[in-house]
Design an enzyme around this catalytic site. Structure first.
Site, PDB file in Angstrom:
ATOM      1  N   ASN A 152      -1.179  13.055  -1.862  1.00 58.69           N
ATOM      2  CA  ASN A 152       0.202  13.432  -2.175  1.00 58.69           C
ATOM      3  C   ASN A 152       1.064  12.236  -2.560  1.00 58.69           C
ATOM      4  O   ASN A 152       2.142  12.398  -3.117  1.00 58.69           O
ATOM      5  CB  ASN A 152       0.844  14.172  -0.997  1.00 58.69           C
TER       6      ASN A 152
ATOM      7  N   GLY B 183       1.105   7.483  -3.009  1.00 57.92           N
ATOM      8  CA  GLY B 183       0.433   6.184  -2.929  1.00 57.92           C
ATOM      9  C   GLY B 183      -0.817   6.088  -3.793  1.00 57.92           C
ATOM     10  O   GLY B 183      -0.891   6.622  -4.911  1.00 57.92           O
TER      11      GLY B 183
ATOM     12  N   ASP C  33      -6.276  18.374   6.223  1.00 56.65           N
ATOM     13  CA  ASP C  33      -5.964  17.351   7.223  1.00 56.65           C
ATOM     14  C   ASP C  33      -7.299  16.831   7.738  1.00 56.65           C
ATOM     15  O   ASP C  33      -8.056  17.578   8.369  1.00 56.65           O
ATOM     16  CB  ASP C  33      -5.142  17.977   8.359  1.00 56.65           C
TER      17      ASP C  33
ATOM     18  N   SER D 171     -10.801  -1.711   3.349  1.00 59.60           N
ATOM     19  CA  SER D 171      -9.933  -2.885   3.314  1.00 59.60           C
ATOM     20  C   SER D 171     -10.743  -4.133   3.622  1.00 59.60           C
ATOM     21  O   SER D 171     -11.662  -4.101   4.452  1.00 59.60           O
ATOM     22  CB  SER D 171      -8.830  -2.729   4.362  1.00 59.60           C
TER      23      SER D 171
ATOM     24  N   TYR E  38      -6.501  -1.101  12.993  1.00 55.63           N
ATOM     25  CA  TYR E  38      -6.719  -0.788  11.573  1.00 55.63           C
ATOM     26  C   TYR E  38      -7.954  -1.529  11.044  1.00 55.63           C
ATOM     27  O   TYR E  38      -8.816  -0.937  10.375  1.00 55.63           O
ATOM     28  CB  TYR E  38      -5.467  -1.186  10.793  1.00 55.63           C
TER      29      TYR E  38
ATOM     30  N   LYS F 258     -11.501   0.140   9.577  1.00 56.69           N
ATOM     31  CA  LYS F 258     -12.050  -0.092   8.241  1.00 56.69           C
ATOM     32  C   LYS F 258     -13.422  -0.773   8.330  1.00 56.69           C
ATOM     33  O   LYS F 258     -14.282  -0.544   7.483  1.00 56.69           O
ATOM     34  CB  LYS F 258     -11.073  -0.921   7.397  1.00 56.69           C
TER      35      LYS F 258
ATOM     36  N   LYS G  85       1.688  -1.888  -3.126  1.00 52.97           N
ATOM     37  CA  LYS G  85       3.078  -1.455  -2.870  1.00 52.97           C
ATOM     38  C   LYS G  85       3.110   0.051  -2.628  1.00 52.97           C
ATOM     39  O   LYS G  85       3.246   0.831  -3.586  1.00 52.97           O
ATOM     40  CB  LYS G  85       3.954  -1.793  -4.074  1.00 52.97           C
TER      41      LYS G  85
HETATM   42  P1  NDP Z   1       0.208   5.782   2.021  1.00 49.92           P
HETATM   43  O1  NDP Z   1       0.736   5.724   3.401  1.00 49.92           O
HETATM   44  O2  NDP Z   1       1.140   5.811   0.881  1.00 49.92           O
HETATM   45  O3  NDP Z   1      -0.764   7.042   1.856  1.00 49.92           O
HETATM   46  C1  NDP Z   1      -1.633   7.425   2.871  1.00 49.92           C
HETATM   47  C2  NDP Z   1      -2.026   8.853   2.573  1.00 49.92           C
HETATM   48  O4  NDP Z   1      -2.938   9.288   3.590  1.00 49.92           O
HETATM   49  C3  NDP Z   1      -0.822   9.817   2.609  1.00 49.92           C
HETATM   50  O5  NDP Z   1      -0.991  10.779   1.611  1.00 49.92           O
HETATM   51  C4  NDP Z   1      -0.954  10.427   3.989  1.00 49.92           C
HETATM   52  O6  NDP Z   1      -0.375  11.721   4.098  1.00 49.92           O
HETATM   53  C5  NDP Z   1      -2.468  10.538   4.057  1.00 49.92           C
HETATM   54  N1  NDP Z   1      -2.941  10.870   5.395  1.00 49.92           N
HETATM   55  C6  NDP Z   1      -2.698  10.231   6.562  1.00 49.92           C
HETATM   56  N2  NDP Z   1      -3.280  10.908   7.574  1.00 49.92           N
HETATM   57  C7  NDP Z   1      -3.906  11.982   7.035  1.00 49.92           C
HETATM   58  C8  NDP Z   1      -4.670  13.036   7.547  1.00 49.92           C
HETATM   59  N3  NDP Z   1      -4.919  13.168   8.852  1.00 49.92           N
HETATM   60  N4  NDP Z   1      -5.172  13.960   6.682  1.00 49.92           N
HETATM   61  C9  NDP Z   1      -4.948  13.860   5.355  1.00 49.92           C
HETATM   62  N5  NDP Z   1      -4.197  12.895   4.814  1.00 49.92           N
HETATM   63  C10 NDP Z   1      -3.692  11.957   5.640  1.00 49.92           C
HETATM   64  O7  NDP Z   1      -0.790   4.539   1.933  1.00 49.92           O
HETATM   65  P2  NDP Z   1      -1.709   3.942   0.771  1.00 49.92           P
HETATM   66  O8  NDP Z   1      -1.651   4.782  -0.441  1.00 49.92           O
HETATM   67  O9  NDP Z   1      -1.414   2.517   0.699  1.00 49.92           O
HETATM   68  O10 NDP Z   1      -3.149   4.074   1.465  1.00 49.92           O
HETATM   69  C11 NDP Z   1      -4.230   4.782   0.910  1.00 49.92           C
HETATM   70  C12 NDP Z   1      -5.514   4.178   1.447  1.00 49.92           C
HETATM   71  O11 NDP Z   1      -5.621   2.834   1.024  1.00 49.92           O
HETATM   72  C13 NDP Z   1      -5.594   4.156   2.969  1.00 49.92           C
HETATM   73  O12 NDP Z   1      -6.913   4.478   3.371  1.00 49.92           O
HETATM   74  C14 NDP Z   1      -5.296   2.710   3.297  1.00 49.92           C
HETATM   75  O13 NDP Z   1      -5.844   2.316   4.521  1.00 49.92           O
HETATM   76  C15 NDP Z   1      -5.952   2.007   2.123  1.00 49.92           C
HETATM   77  N6  NDP Z   1      -5.488   0.648   1.895  1.00 49.92           N
HETATM   78  C16 NDP Z   1      -4.197   0.417   1.529  1.00 49.92           C
HETATM   79  C17 NDP Z   1      -3.760  -0.877   1.312  1.00 49.92           C
HETATM   80  C18 NDP Z   1      -2.372  -1.201   0.876  1.00 49.92           C
HETATM   81  O14 NDP Z   1      -2.048  -2.389   0.724  1.00 49.92           O
HETATM   82  N7  NDP Z   1      -1.497  -0.213   0.651  1.00 49.92           N
HETATM   83  C19 NDP Z   1      -4.675  -2.026   1.505  1.00 49.92           C
HETATM   84  C20 NDP Z   1      -6.013  -1.666   1.877  1.00 49.92           C
HETATM   85  C21 NDP Z   1      -6.387  -0.365   2.058  1.00 49.92           C
HETATM   86  P3  NDP Z   1       1.179  11.906   4.581  1.00 49.92           P
HETATM   87  O15 NDP Z   1       2.012  11.692   3.342  1.00 49.92           O
HETATM   88  O16 NDP Z   1       1.185  13.318   5.083  1.00 49.92           O
HETATM   89  O17 NDP Z   1       1.425  10.886   5.634  1.00 49.92           O
END
Ligand code: NDP
Length: 313
Positions: free
Chosen positions: A45, A47, A93, A172, A232, A236, A270
Site C-alpha cells: 500500500n 513505500g 496481513d 537488509s 530488526y 533480517k 526515503k
Molecule cells: P514502510 O513502512 O513504508 O512500508 C512497510 C509496509 O509493510 C507497509 O505497507 C505496512 O503496512 C506493511 N506491513 C507491516 N506489517 C504488515 C503485516 N503484518 N502484514 C502486511 N503488511 C504489513 O517501509 P518500507 O517501504 O521502507 O519497507 C519495505 C521493506 O523494505 C521492509 O521489509 C523493510 O524492512 C525493508 N527495508 C527498508 C529499508 C529502508 O531504508 N526503508 C532498508 C532496508 C530494508 P501498513 O501501511 O499497514 O503499516
C-alpha cells in the site's frame, strides 16, 4: 576525500548506472512473462512495496497488490488502476494465519496460482541511535515469521513454468552474518548459521526464540546480538538465512517446476520506515526486487543482492 564521501560518490554513480539500465527495454526473447503472469507483493500500500507493484505492472504483469488495511490498499491499487495498469487488490496481513489462508484460497480460485511472490511487508520501530526492543516480538513476527508463513503457504500455489517461479525477500544489509559491523558476537552460532550442513529451520527459529526469551528476562544486552536496531537486524538475518535454506530445499524440484528464491537490500530508502530519511528513492529501492524477479535466462537462487549486484551474506 573521506570514506563517507567516497561511498556517496560510488552510490550515486551506481544509481546513475541503474537509471540507465532501466531505460533499456527487455527484448521479446528475454520477456518470459506476459499479462497472464501473476505477481503478489506484500505490504504494497505504500513505500517500496507500492513501487515494486507499480514497476511490475509497468512491465505488463498482473499484480496482486496486498495490504493489511483494506481501505488504504484499495486506494493504492486504485492509483495504479487509474494509470491503466493491471492491478488487483486483496487484503493480506502476514502475521494473521486466517488472513493468509483466505488470501491463498482466493488466489487459487481466481487465478489458479501465482508466478512471483515478493515478501516486502516489514516493520521497524527504531530510528537514529535508538535501540529499543519494546516491539521485538512484533518485529521478528512480521519480518521473519510473516515472510516464512507466506513462503510456506504460497509455494504450493506457484505455477510450473520453464522460466521457474520466483520469490524475492526484501531484507537488509543490517542482517548480514559476516558484515564488518553489527555481527552476532557468538562465533559458534555464526558458524552454524553460515554452514549449509548445520543450517536448518529449527536453528533459525531457535536463534530468534532465544533472543525473544532474553528480551523478556532482560539478558539480551550482554548476549552478543547485533548492536544496531538489534530486533530488526536479527529479523533480517533470519530472513537471509531462511532464503539460503529454502533455496536448497527448493532446488530438488524437477525441471519445469523450479522455484528460485533470493533476497536483497533496497538501500536506505526515503519511506515512512526511515521517517523519509535516506539517500534512495522508493523507486530506486524497488528496482532490484523487480530486476531479480524478472531475470531472463539466468537462474539464480539463494543469493543476496543490492543495487543489482550479488553481495555477501
Ligand atoms: P514502510 O513502512 O513504508 O512500508 C512497510 C509496509 O509493510 C507497509 O505497507 C505496512 O503496512 C506493511 N506491513 C507491516 N506489517 C504488515 C503485516 N503484518 N502484514 C502486511 N503488511 C504489513 O517501509 P518500507 O517501504 O521502507 O519497507 C519495505 C521493506 O523494505 C521492509 O521489509 C523493510 O524492512 C525493508 N527495508 C527498508 C529499508 C529502508 O531504508 N526503508 C532498508 C532496508 C530494508 P501498513 O501501511 O499497514 O503499516
Amino acid at each position: 576525500m573521506g570514506n563517507k564521501e567516497r561511498a556517496k560518490e560510488r552510490r550515486e554513480k551506481r544509481h546513475q548506472e541503474i537509471s540507465f539500465l532501466r531505460t533499456i527495454p527487455y527484448s521479446d526473447h528475454q520477456r518470459w512473462w506476459s499479462s497472464d503472469t501473476i505477481a503478489v507483493v506484500t505490504g504494497a500500500n505504500r513505500g517500496i512495496g507500492f513501487e515494486i507493484a507499480h514497476q511490475f505492472a509497468l512491465h505488463g504483469l498482473t499484480v496482486i497488490l496486498t495490504s493489511r488495511e483494506t481501505k488504504v490498499g484499495e486506494e493504492a491499487a486504485n492509483v495504479l488502476q487509474q494509470g491503466g495498469l493491471n492491478v488487483v487488490f486483496h487484503q493480506l496481513d502476514v502475521v494473521d494465519p486466517s488472513s493468509i489462508e483466505l488470501f491463498a484460497d482466493w488466489v487459487n480460485q481466481t487465478f489458479g496460482g501465482i508466478d512471483i511472490l515478493v515478501n516486502n511487508a516489514g516493520v521497524n520501530f527504531n530510528a537514529g541511535s535508538d535501540n529499543s526492543v519494546e516491539f521485538a516480538e512484533k518485529v521478528i513476527g512480521t519480518n521473519y515469521f510473516g515472510t516464512k508463513n507466506m513462503i510456506k503457504t504460497m509455494t504450493p500455489l506457484m505455477r510450473p513454468s520453464a522460466s521457474g517461479a520466483r520469490i524475492v525477500n526484501v531484507s537488509s544489509r543490517l542482517g548480514r552474518l559476516n558484515g564488518r559491523r553489527n555481527r552476532i558476537g557468538n562465533l559458534s552460532l555464526r558458524q552454524q548459521l553460515e554452514d549449509d550442513d548445520s543450517l536448518s529451520e529449527e536453528l533459525i527459529d531457535q536463534t530468534v526464540t532465544t533472543f525473544l526469551e532474553q528480551v523478556k528476562d532482560g539478558s539480551w544486552t550482554s548476549s552478543g546480538w547485533p548492536q544496531v536496531f538489534t530486533d530488526y537486524s536479527l529479523s533480517k538475518l533470519a530472513v537471509n538465512t531462511y532464503t539460503r535454506l529454502m533455496s536448497r530445499v527448493l532446488s530438488d524440484r524437477p525441471e519445469g517446476q523450479k522455484i528460485y528464491i533470493n533476497c536483497y537490500c533496497p538501500g536506505w530508502v526515503k519511506t515512512a520506515m526511515t521517517g523519509w530519511a535516506g539517500h534512495t528513492s522508493p523507486e530506486e529501492g524497488a528496482d532490484t526486487a523487480v530486476w531479480l524477479a524478472l531475470l531472463p535466462d539466468q537462474f539464480v537462487s539463494g543469493k543476496f543482492f543490492a543495487e543489482r549486484r550479488e553481495i555477501n551474506y
